[in-house]
Design an enzyme around this catalytic site. Structure first.
Site, PDB file in Angstrom:
ATOM      1  CD  GLU A 165      -3.056  -0.926   2.237  1.00 41.84           C
ATOM      2  OE1 GLU A 165      -3.040   0.084   2.955  1.00 41.84           O
ATOM      3  OE2 GLU A 165      -3.903  -1.823   2.357  1.00 41.84           O
ATOM      4  CD  GLU A 351      -3.434  -5.486   4.431  1.00 44.60           C
ATOM      5  OE1 GLU A 351      -4.330  -4.671   4.775  1.00 44.60           O
ATOM      6  OE2 GLU A 351      -2.226  -5.232   4.493  1.00 44.60           O
TER       7      GLU A 351
END
Length: 448
Positions: A165, A351
């Site tokens: 991320e 995730e």
């Protein structure tokens, strides 16, 4: 209704070093930007600091036992840069290396694959005070660190992730509510460019080493849609949040080469075009072995409602404050990755999960039917995309245990296991037995 997945489908769980390890200042570890940021007044909900977290540094056996109890096929974790290189460069902290070898060996001995992230947000503070990602020297610093990881752990890691991320680096430099806590968008654009070059150079280094593993990147996608399809402000907001402030900043240069025309025009208009070398864009766009998608929700932008939220000082973070779920967006996002960004490599959901608010009612937290429903619905839409031919190979639930959730501190509980932060006892929630059955059968039952 029964939803089935291939027997070869990878079922896993995910964690990150800064969120679970603790031992922040033990055995030679240096401070990270989150160790410093968390000590700034008002930055972390509830005032939490990651000094102890789940104390995983001292509890390798406990953590591996939980993995074995779940029956996962893969474990996604990350290395702490400042535990291995306390100053970011220079002498290696052998105690840190020993900890990770102990952990990785225990996971491998349990028959579990390892998906290891090189950088998961926790830059050594010693590098931050030298400019961090805003200093082009970060490319050499990062390559030195990645090379060390390849050398020391290349025999144990199955999947390497260059960055998790990367938008966190943007937010931490442009918005101020993530570490290091700066609010300079122009500087943030330069930081992101350097980060992307770090990624490309690390992939090139990995190829040179000819390691018997795979390498990829993880980019989260919170896709925005106009709440009112005929409202120009909603349309403009969704475009900005996707292409200028969101996933488009990364997916376009990573997979299509160069920054998008929308982002390029924006950066030129606001004098934010990063300085770059002639071959940077080619370096960034490397062929990868897999792509990791972190997916939590789809978002509908109603500008009038967003103004009301802003007036009420509502925090944004990772948008988890928005109560309405649009998990059907998982299906759309997976199609977008293939059709818009031409991602033709295996995709893993690296995730996905939902938070529970901390509180005194432990029984309510342990009976986490909401998590079961959330994950079930997400997997339903992932399976729909797979039926359309989207090559999704696995799913990692966030997270193994309740942990330090960045700006949310210890107030948001994402874990399958309840963490008692007073005595560090790990208590299985209802979702543990549910997820164990999903993994065992590679299938789940849902209400039609």
């Amino acid at each position: 209704m029964k939803i089935t997945f291939p027997e070869t489908f990878t079922w896993g769980v995910a964690t990150a070093a800064a969120q679970i390890e603790g031992a922040a200042f033990e055995d030679g570890r240096g401070p990270s930007i989150w160790d410093v940021f968390s000590r700034l007044p008002g930055k972390i909900e509830g005032g939490g600091i990651p000094d102890v977290c789940c104390d995983s540094y001292h509890n390798v056996g406990r953590d591996v036992a939980m993995l074995k109890e779940l029956g996962v096929k893969a474990y996604r974790m990350s290395f702490s840069w400042s535990r291995i290189l306390p100053d970011g460069t220079g002498p290696v902290n052998e105690a840190g290396v020993a900890y990770y070898r102990k952990l990785l060996l225990a996971v491998k001995e349990a028959g579990i694959e390892i998906n290891a992230t090189i950088y998961h947000w926790d830059l050594p503070y010693a590098l931050q005070i030298k400019g961090g990602f805003g200093n082009r020297e970060i490319i050499d610093w990062y390559l030195n660190y990645a090379s060390l990881l390849f050398d020391r752990f290349g025999d144990l890691v199955d999947y390497w992730v260059t960055f998790n991320e990367p938008i966190a680096t943007y937010v931490g430099h442009a918005k101020g509510f993530f570490a290091p806590g700066l609010s300079d968008e122009k500087y943030a654009r330069q930081c992101i460019h350097h980060l992307l070059v770090c990624h490309g150079r690390a992939v090139q280094l990995f190829r040179e080493r000819k390691l018997k593993s795979r390498i990829g990147v993880v980019v989260d996608v919170w896709k925005h849609y106009p709440a009112r399809p005929d409202n120009e402000e909603d349309i403009a907001s969704a475009l900005e949040n996707n292409e200028i402030q969101g996933y488009g900043m990364f997916l376009h240069p990573l997979f299509l080469g160069g920054y998008s025309s929308v982002l390029t025009a924006y950066m030129e208009e606001h004098d934010m075009t990063p300085k770059m070398e002639p071959d940077d864009l080619e370096t960034i766009c490397q062929k990868l072995d897999f792509y990791g998608l972190n997916f939590y929700n789809g978002l509908y932008d109603d500008v009038d409602e967003m103004r009301r939220m802003e007036a009420q000082k509502a925090s944004g973070g990772n948008f988890q404050d928005r109560p309405v779920r649009h998990l059907e967006a998982a299906y759309d996002v997976l199609h977008m990755l293939k059709e818009q960004y031409q991602i033709d490599i295996p995709i893993y959901i690296t995730e996905n999960g939902v938070a529970q608010s901390d509180g005194p009612d432990r029984a309510a937290i342990l009976g986490d039917d909401d998590r079961i429903a959330y994950v079930s619905e997400t997997l339903y839409h992932v399976r729909r995309a797979m039926d359309d031919g989207i090559d999704v190979r696995g799913y990692y639930l966030w997270s193994l245990m309740d942990n330090f959730e960045w700006s949310a501190g210890f107030c948001a509980r994402y874990g399958l296991y309840y963490t008692d932060y007073e005595n560090l006892q790990m208590i299985p929630k209802k979702s543990v037995s549910w997820y164990r059955d999903v993994i065992r059968n590679s299938a789940l039952e849902m209400e039609p």
